[in-house]
Design a protein around this motif. Structure first.
Motif, PDB file in Angstrom:
ATOM      1  N   SER A 112       6.892 -25.091  17.182  1.00 30.74           N
ATOM      2  CA  SER A 112       7.840 -24.004  17.394  1.00 30.74           C
ATOM      3  C   SER A 112       8.589 -24.243  18.696  1.00 30.74           C
ATOM      4  O   SER A 112       8.257 -25.138  19.478  1.00 30.74           O
ATOM      5  CB  SER A 112       7.133 -22.647  17.437  1.00 30.74           C
ATOM      6  N   THR A 113       9.607 -23.437  18.918  1.00 29.43           N
ATOM      7  CA  THR A 113      10.406 -23.535  20.138  1.00 29.43           C
ATOM      8  C   THR A 113      10.502 -22.154  20.766  1.00 29.43           C
ATOM      9  O   THR A 113      10.601 -21.153  20.047  1.00 29.43           O
ATOM     10  CB  THR A 113      11.821 -24.064  19.831  1.00 29.43           C
ATOM     11  N   ALA A 114      10.473 -22.102  22.083  1.00 34.15           N
ATOM     12  CA  ALA A 114      10.605 -20.834  22.800  1.00 34.15           C
ATOM     13  C   ALA A 114      11.956 -20.789  23.501  1.00 34.15           C
ATOM     14  O   ALA A 114      12.366 -21.751  24.154  1.00 34.15           O
ATOM     15  CB  ALA A 114       9.478 -20.655  23.813  1.00 34.15           C
ATOM     16  N   SER A 123       8.123 -26.289  29.238  1.00 41.47           N
ATOM     17  CA  SER A 123       6.716 -25.896  29.194  1.00 41.47           C
ATOM     18  C   SER A 123       5.972 -26.429  30.404  1.00 41.47           C
ATOM     19  O   SER A 123       6.254 -27.522  30.898  1.00 41.47           O
ATOM     20  CB  SER A 123       6.067 -26.436  27.911  1.00 41.47           C
ATOM     21  N   VAL A 130       4.885 -23.787  24.537  1.00 41.62           N
ATOM     22  CA  VAL A 130       5.035 -22.888  25.689  1.00 41.62           C
ATOM     23  C   VAL A 130       3.778 -22.043  25.841  1.00 41.62           C
ATOM     24  O   VAL A 130       3.228 -21.534  24.859  1.00 41.62           O
ATOM     25  CB  VAL A 130       6.280 -22.001  25.507  1.00 41.62           C
ATOM     26  N   PHE A 132       2.644 -18.743  26.781  1.00 40.83           N
ATOM     27  CA  PHE A 132       3.357 -17.476  26.908  1.00 40.83           C
ATOM     28  C   PHE A 132       2.763 -16.545  27.954  1.00 40.83           C
ATOM     29  O   PHE A 132       3.401 -15.559  28.337  1.00 40.83           O
ATOM     30  CB  PHE A 132       3.419 -16.774  25.547  1.00 40.83           C
ATOM     31  N   VAL A 143      11.083  -9.213  21.868  1.00 41.60           N
ATOM     32  CA  VAL A 143      10.895 -10.566  21.359  1.00 41.60           C
ATOM     33  C   VAL A 143      11.353 -10.589  19.911  1.00 41.60           C
ATOM     34  O   VAL A 143      11.050  -9.667  19.143  1.00 41.60           O
ATOM     35  CB  VAL A 143       9.418 -11.011  21.436  1.00 41.60           C
ATOM     36  N   VAL A 145      11.149 -13.236  16.637  1.00 40.66           N
ATOM     37  CA  VAL A 145      10.615 -14.481  16.096  1.00 40.66           C
ATOM     38  C   VAL A 145      11.392 -14.803  14.825  1.00 40.66           C
ATOM     39  O   VAL A 145      11.308 -14.084  13.837  1.00 40.66           O
ATOM     40  CB  VAL A 145       9.111 -14.368  15.795  1.00 40.66           C
ATOM     41  N   THR A 161      10.998 -19.917  15.611  1.00 40.91           N
ATOM     42  CA  THR A 161      11.620 -19.933  16.934  1.00 40.91           C
ATOM     43  C   THR A 161      11.403 -18.587  17.598  1.00 40.91           C
ATOM     44  O   THR A 161      11.698 -17.549  16.997  1.00 40.91           O
ATOM     45  CB  THR A 161      13.130 -20.227  16.832  1.00 40.91           C
ATOM     46  N   VAL A 162      10.898 -18.596  18.819  1.00 38.03           N
ATOM     47  CA  VAL A 162      10.602 -17.371  19.558  1.00 38.03           C
ATOM     48  C   VAL A 162      11.681 -17.153  20.607  1.00 38.03           C
ATOM     49  O   VAL A 162      11.899 -18.017  21.465  1.00 38.03           O
ATOM     50  CB  VAL A 162       9.216 -17.452  20.230  1.00 38.03           C
ATOM     51  N   ASP A 163      12.343 -16.010  20.541  1.00 39.58           N
ATOM     52  CA  ASP A 163      13.375 -15.675  21.529  1.00 39.58           C
ATOM     53  C   ASP A 163      12.902 -14.501  22.380  1.00 39.58           C
ATOM     54  O   ASP A 163      12.820 -13.365  21.905  1.00 39.58           O
ATOM     55  CB  ASP A 163      14.691 -15.323  20.828  1.00 39.58           C
TER      56      ASP A 163
END
Length: 896
Positions: A112-114, A123, A130, A132, A143, A145, A161-163
């Protein structure tokens, strides 16, 4: 059944129960006749956070999960990782009792990507995942996702993808300030307790007739956590007893781990909007996280194959006394002789620092065209030390460590020691196991940086496509890791005895009743030792740098139309990504590490990633969603390292290394979802996903490898007659799949009857299957981090200022991804499935002189769930147990 077990069963949710609960609640809610006549009311607290998150999910063109803060500086859990672990299909891995890495749909954080406000983040770990817990939840407003990508989502991951999102001050109607204080007590219910404090302050204001907005935030976490830990070595080591080969448990560890943590986080937002045509935002984020871990205890190697003679002292080999009990070829109980237990101190200070800067400006040229420019920088540094210091029982007459007898029973339990290892009078700094050293020190540095620029043009359209975005994103990333290691040796000789610090005391370790000595490691390191650098191939390969330059041309066309008379919205997207990757690392001779050279290897490649998101409104607040996309995840940084280890064994070439020529994981992904909403107050969803891998990365042993292209570090005259040999490295493979189903429901119970006004339930269940073999066809291990079953259940009440919430998150067993011996990535252990229950009680004063003040009591890990590991997936015999206990937090939040 014991009463404590009965209480734990009350909180347990199995997959069948969770799935049935979701379906029963959804069916009942779908029959409610008042759904479309819900009154519009202003809500706060728990319900506000839930409803805003539902609104994000409902209005997104992609399939997403969302978290929204209950109020400024008040996300629903003590960390953002724990909040994310309650989302459907997501789970967390605990580190030192706290959630840290996040797994999306059964895949490890590397898949995944943060993002922070839409910008890719670096990271502090060795790879891409990442951590968190580096991001204070108090500084985030929400957040999102993304489970399906779109054309403008830069840095998208294969699993999701986590924003992470911070506030926008001009979205607030007036000046807002908040102060939050919490006092923490950890380890409740165990023999160890720790304390801590949390503080955060937020300030949001608007100036110049609301054309300028400012948001500032600061958050501090300070805690001291103590835990008991028991651990065993491999359960299947061979040992000869009475002429027969038997299986023995070769080693035991009993430790107390003290962790001191201090994290300071700061956030700043400057927003400028002088008119409706221009909007500019500058985001600043900073986090500094210091951890100081001291592990004190006993390590016992009953059949140590490393034991040798040092300083001309003859150490006798360990043996089993007559009368040992052996069943089915396995040692169950007996007495080991000539054992030298270690009284160990392992000191692990670590310092992390994160910085992120972003500037986004948006200019509307006319009623059709808008331009966007975005510039960003993200950086992270980590300095981590692992210092081991050894002590043991010392024979002052013979001037050497003193061996003893150790009694075991029930296969993996020690029941007696010959000596009291907590008595400072008989313990000295020494080399109990005759390893030729009195300790060992490792220092790791990582530095990770991304500089990025994005330019976008937006055009309003009429017809089937409502809007189109086109643009380019250029990102330059460099990650560097260095490693240095050294022996710790006493000036008088490793097997001699060095004095313990004057403040040395006695502690009981690992919940066993046995004693060990205790001192402050800084009292002896480094002053008591000579530091001797260690240089060998295993250490050299830990150092590398990886560079990636990516240029992404992207397009997204928004859809806002009808089909068969039903509203249809969504988007059609495309990304074309050119990647230029390279790595510099040492190439070395495995038999003589002094012979090495630095090599640089790299390549470029291009990916084409199309995506489609469609949302069909079928009436009565119901929608059918579909996501179809090509997705990717780049190789881990340590896999891309250019390190090379070559040697000649029995006249044949052998070697291993990284592979900077790797392609990423690539997959074609299909997502389907049915969603039923009840305004913004509740929803039910049933989703399924399928990812067909086009390429993946696995560990491969090539027995027909040509060594002629690698550096000849052996020297002239030594190479064998052929350059064909055996080489192990990560390679790309094809095929494999991962699929799953996800059910979720969130409903206030007044949808059924007003008698339940204020009550609500949020629940989810995910079941994921994988047919990917990341370690080669012969290895049965699954993807790291994959729990087949993940479920959550939250029940809450909120009314008249009172609030209460009980939340459980559960996951089944999974292959762990942890730091192993030497600081390397260890993929040989499994973490036993766990269910963790958190409880929260609160009251907010709604009128009078203290209006805006709220009081909060939280109990994390209320069921005292243990962290347990095992190495054998068949027997599942527990090899490690950490007992963290409950954590109480009491605090107050004042908003004004």
């Amino acid at each position: 059944m014991k009463s404590s077990q009965t209480k734990r069963e009350l909180f347990r949710v199995n997959p069948v129960t969770s799935g049935c609960l979701v379906l029963m609640i959804a069916a009942g809610a779908a029959q409610a006749q008042t759904t479309d006549k819900l009154d519009t009311v202003v809500v706060t607290g728990i319900r506000k956070g839930i409803e805003e998150a539902i609104s994000v999910k409902k209005n997104s063109d992609s399939i997403v999960e969302a978290i929204s803060a209950e109020d400024i500086g008040k996300l629903p859990d003590s960390s953002i990782a724990e909040s994310m672990a309650r989302l459907p299909g997501l789970s967390a891995q605990r580190v030192a009792g706290r959630a840290s890495g996040i797994n999306i749909r059964g895949m490890s954080p590397d898949f995944s990507t943060a993002l922070l406000n839409g910008r890719e983040q670096v990271s502090t770990g060795d790879n891409r995942g990442v951590e968190f817990d580096q991001y204070p939840s108090e500084l985030l407003s929400g957040v999102v996702v993304y489970k399906t990508p779109d054309g403008t989502l830069i840095g998208q991951g294969l699993s999701g993808t986590v924003d992470l999102q911070t506030v926008r001050p001009l979205n607030f109607s007036k000046r807002t300030m908040a102060v939050n204080l919490r006092r923490e007590k950890s380890g409740v219910g165990t023999e160890f307790t720790g304390t801590g404090d949390r503080f955060n302050f937020s300030y949001i204001d608007q100036f110049a007739d609301r054309t300028i907005g400012v948001a500032l935030g600061f958050a501090r976490l300070k805690s001291n956590v103590a835990t008991a830990r028991s651990e065993t070595y491999s359960t299947d080591d061979n040992f000869t007893y009475n002429g027969a080969t038997i299986k023995v448990n070769n080693g035991f560890k009993f430790f107390n781990d003290d962790t001191k943590q201090t994290r300071d986080g700061a956030m700043g937002v400057f927003e400028f909007k002088p008119n409706k045509d221009f909007h500019s935002v500058v985001d600043l984020y900073y986090s500094k996280f210091d951890k100081d871990v001291v592990k004190r205890g006993l390590e016992i190697q009953v059949a140590d194959s490393w034991k040798s003679c040092c300083d001309n002292l003859a150490f006798q080999a360990p043996s089993l006394a007559p009368g040992a009990v052996v069943q089915d070829g396995r040692l169950i109980s007996g007495t080991w002789q000539n054992v030298n237990p270690l009284s160990r101190h392992i000191w692990e200070p670590r310092k992390d620092e994160l910085k992120s800067v972003g500037w986004n400006s948006k200019l509307r040229f006319d009623d059709k065209w808008t331009g966007v420019a975005d510039f960003s920088h993200s950086s992270a540094t980590r300095v981590e030390q692992i210092a081991e210091m050894e002590a043991g029982v010392y024979d002052t007459v013979l001037n050497r460590p003193k061996p003893e007898t150790v009694t075991i029973s029930n296969y993996n339990q020690i029941t007696a020691f010959q000596y009291d290892h907590g008595n400072p009078a008989i313990i000295r700094l020494t080399d109990p196991e005759s390893w030729g050293q009195n300790g060992y020190n490792k220092v790791f540095h990582t530095d990770d940086r991304i500089n990025a620029m994005r330019l976008t043009a937006e055009r309003e359209l009429e017809g089937f496509f409502s809007k189109v975005d086109v643009g380019v994103n250029v990102a330059d990333r460099k990650k560097t890791k260095t490693a240095a290691e050294e022996f710790l040796r006493l000036p008088s000789g490793s097997s001699s005895g060095g004095a313990l610090p004057a403040e040395t005391s006695t502690i009981t370790v690992g919940g066993t009743g046995f004693n060990s000595i205790s001192f402050n490691p800084a009292s002896v390191y480094p002053s008591a030792y000579n530091l001797v650098p260690n240089v060998n191939g295993d250490i050299l390969q830990k150092g590398w740098d990886v560079k990636e330059k990516t240029t992404t041309a992207f397009m997204k066309a928004g859809i806002d139309s009808e089909i068969f008379g039903l509203p249809l919205r969504g988007n059609l997207g495309l990304q074309v990504i050119n990647t230029d990757q390279s790595s510099t690392a040492p190439a070395f001779d495995g038999s003589n590490s002094s012979k090495f050279s630095m090599v640089t290897v790299g390549r470029t490649y291009t990916d084409v990633l199309p995506s489609v998101n469609l949302n069909l409104d079928i009436g009565n607040q119901q929608s059918l969603r579909m996501g179809l996309a090509r997705v990717m995840a780049r190789a881990r940084m340590d896999q891309l390292s250019a390190w090379q280890n070559t040697s000649i064994d029995a006249g044949k070439w052998k070697g291993s290394g990284g592979n900077p020529l790797l392609d990423p994981f690539r997959a074609d992904a299909l997502d389907l979802s049915y969603e039923k909403y009840f305004g913004n107050k509740g929803y039910f969803s049933a989703a399924a996903f399928y990812k067909k891998l086009k390429s993946y990365i696995f560990d491969f042993k090539d027995t027909n490898f040509d060594f002629s292209n690698l550096p000849d570090l052996k020297g002239a005259g030594l190479p064998p007659s052929t350059f064909i040999g055996e080489y192990s490295q990560p390679r790309n493979g094809t095929g494999g799949k991962i699929s799953g189903v996800e059910l979720a429901v969130s409903v206030p119970l007044n949808l059924f009857t007003n008698m339940l006004d204020g009550f609500g339930v949020v629940a989810s269940y995910a079941n994921t299957s994988s047919a990917i073999k990341p370690f080669g066809d012969a290895d049965t291990r699954s993807l790291p981090g994959l729990s087949k079953r993940v479920s959550t259940l939250t029940a809450y009440y909120e009314k008249y200022g009172f609030s209460a919430r009980v939340a459980q998150r559960s996951r089944s067993d999974f292959l762990a991804e942890i730091q192993g011996f030497g600081g390397n990535r260890d993929l040989g252990k499994y973490i036993k499935g766990e269910s963790i229950v958190d409880v929260q009680l609160g009251y907010e004063f709604q009128e009078g002189p203290v209006k805006g003040l709220s009081l909060l009591l939280q109990v994390n890990n209320a069921n005292n769930a243990k962290y347990q590991e095992y190495t054998d997936p068949v027997t599942k015999l527990i090899s490690k147990t950490d007992i963290y206990g409950k954590t109480y937090l009491f605090g107050a939040n004042y908003k004004f």
